[in-house]
Write an enzyme that holds these catalytic residues in place. Structure first.
Site, PDB file in Angstrom:
ATOM      1  N   ASP A 168      94.946 102.766  32.123  1.00 23.93           N
ATOM      2  CA  ASP A 168      95.258 104.387  32.257  1.00 23.93           C
ATOM      3  C   ASP A 168      96.656 104.572  32.956  1.00 23.93           C
ATOM      4  OD1 ASP A 168      95.269 107.328  32.392  1.00 23.93           O
ATOM      5  OD2 ASP A 168      92.833 106.816  32.149  1.00 23.93           O
ATOM      6  N   HIS A 210      99.279 103.596  30.669  1.00 23.48           N
ATOM      7  CA  HIS A 210      99.763 104.834  29.980  1.00 23.48           C
ATOM      8  C   HIS A 210     101.110 105.664  30.555  1.00 23.48           C
ATOM      9  CE1 HIS A 210      95.519 105.441  28.482  1.00 23.48           C
ATOM     10  NE2 HIS A 210      95.868 104.494  28.100  1.00 23.48           N
TER      11      HIS A 210
END
Length: 395
Positions: A221, A244
């Site tokens: 993430d 991310h």
């Protein structure tokens, strides 16, 4: 004569008390968890031993260290709570491991290793391994799962340091800095597979004066996520990917929500990440804001969406009745950002129709896609530009 003897005895007694007090503090200055029953075999549950050692260290009138030697120490969810009487150091030379066969127990707690309400706390070295694979499998299967545990959390910690720590396979976020002041995170490593759900590297929210430097973050993430109420955040020498990217948000989920201000990311390398530098807000009413942000001296290597503002975040089109974000974004500078985009559109500014982005500045940007100039798109944004700009500015 009797009076003189009494004075001598009193003096001797006082000296003995001082000596005992000094001896007690000396004993407390370096507390080995193995002295309280912790076993370095990775199988014997050592949570109670750690808490006993913490009680001695936290209660010491002199600065004290809780020492975790080489070996593997099995810990369940554990809360190290202050306030403490003096400065506290946690020196980890070994590895802390979570139970591998009971992800429900750890996941239901929401945390694994939690430090609460402590002034002058330092956590040095070592490895923490949350063994999150079974929890991730539950999440990806669609079954009912626990909320998931953050590996290391600072809540209401002032003047704190995390240095030289490696965090492996967290169930959820690896390191959380929440409601803290003046915390330094330096030379940490975070490792989790790129498909592991919600394994953010470092999350900061409700905190002032946080510095993150020398971090290597490989996650499923956000490498770094920045939540509401973050002020004066400085990030330097960051390596991110997979992951991310570095994200401010999601913001604006609530109507009344603290904003984000004075954030700097400089000297960063992002490789193969799903995003680069991103600001994200829900498409719903809010009084939140983002202001005074600097992204500079950043190298992008095969990064999707290298530069992005997304103010239309609305997962599954639920909970966003107006489809317009109330979060006001202003005074954001992108300077000296170069490299390659994994998507044709390297710059995406999708701002709120009711509160357009203002004061956005692009300076010396060079982002290519397949050895050609990438593209850019702009909605509801006002700003300025300077220097070389590839792709062409849409401001």
């Amino acid at each position: 004569m009797a009076y003189s003897r009494r004075l001598i005895l009193i003096g001797f007694g006082m000296s003995l008390l001082v000596w005992c007090f000094q001896l007690s503090n000396a004993a407390a200055s370096n507390v080995n968890v193995m002295s309280y029953g912790a076993k370095p075999d990775g199988k014997t549950e050592s949570t109670k031993a750690f808490l006993k050692a913490w009680g001695v260290v936290c209660g010491s009138a002199a600065a004290a260290t809780m020492y975790i030697p080489n070996g593997r120490f099995l810990l369940k969810a554990v809360e190290f709570r202050g306030p403490c009487k003096n400065r506290v150091t946690v020196q980890i030379d070994g590895t802390l491991v979570a139970p591998a066969n009971n992800y429900w127990g750890l996941g239901n707690s929401g945390y694994w290793i939690l430090f609460v309400k402590i002034n002058r706390l330092a956590v040095y070295g070592g490895t923490i391994d949350a063994k999150g694979a079974a929890f991730w499998a539950c999440k990806t299967s669609g079954k009912t799962c626990p909320v998931g545990a953050r590996s290391l959390t600072f809540n209401w910690v002032n003047n704190g340091i995390v240095s030289g720590l490696t965090s492996i396979n967290s169930q959820a976020t690896h390191l959380v800095i929440n409601s803290c002041n003046n915390v330094v995170v330096r030379n940490v490593r975070v490792i989790a597979p790129d498909q592991s759900p919600n394994t953010d590297g470092i999350h900061v929210q409700g905190s002032t004066g946080v510095t993150i430097t020398g971090a290597t973050l490989k996650t499923g993430d956000d490498c770094i996520s920045i939540g509401p109420g973050t002020k004066n955040l400085f990030m330097n020498n960051i390596k991110c990917g997979p992951g991310h990217g570095v994200s401010i948000g999601s913001l604006g989920k609530d109507m009344r929500e603290a904003g984000v201000e004075n954030v700097t990311l400089t000297n960063a390398v992002l490789s193969g990440s799903d995003n680069g530098v991103r600001i994200k807000s829900w498409a719903r009413p809010s009084n939140s804001f983002v202001t005074n942000v600097l992204f500079q001296n950043i190298i992008m290597s095969n990064v999707k969406n290298p530069i992005m503002i997304d103010q239309n975040y609305c997962p599954n089109n639920k909970g966003c009745p107006t489809h317009s974000s109330g979060v006001k974004i202003s005074k954001v500078t992108y300077r000296n950002i170069k490299g390659t985009s994994a998507t044709p559109e390297a710059i995406t500014f999708d701002c709120s129709s009711t509160k357009p982005c203002t004061g956005i500045r692009l300076q010396d940007i060079k982002l290519t896609y397949n050895n050609k100039a990438a593209t850019s798109s702009c909605n509801n944004i006002q700003g300025t530009e300077a220097g070389l700009l590839i792709p062409d500015s849409c401001l």
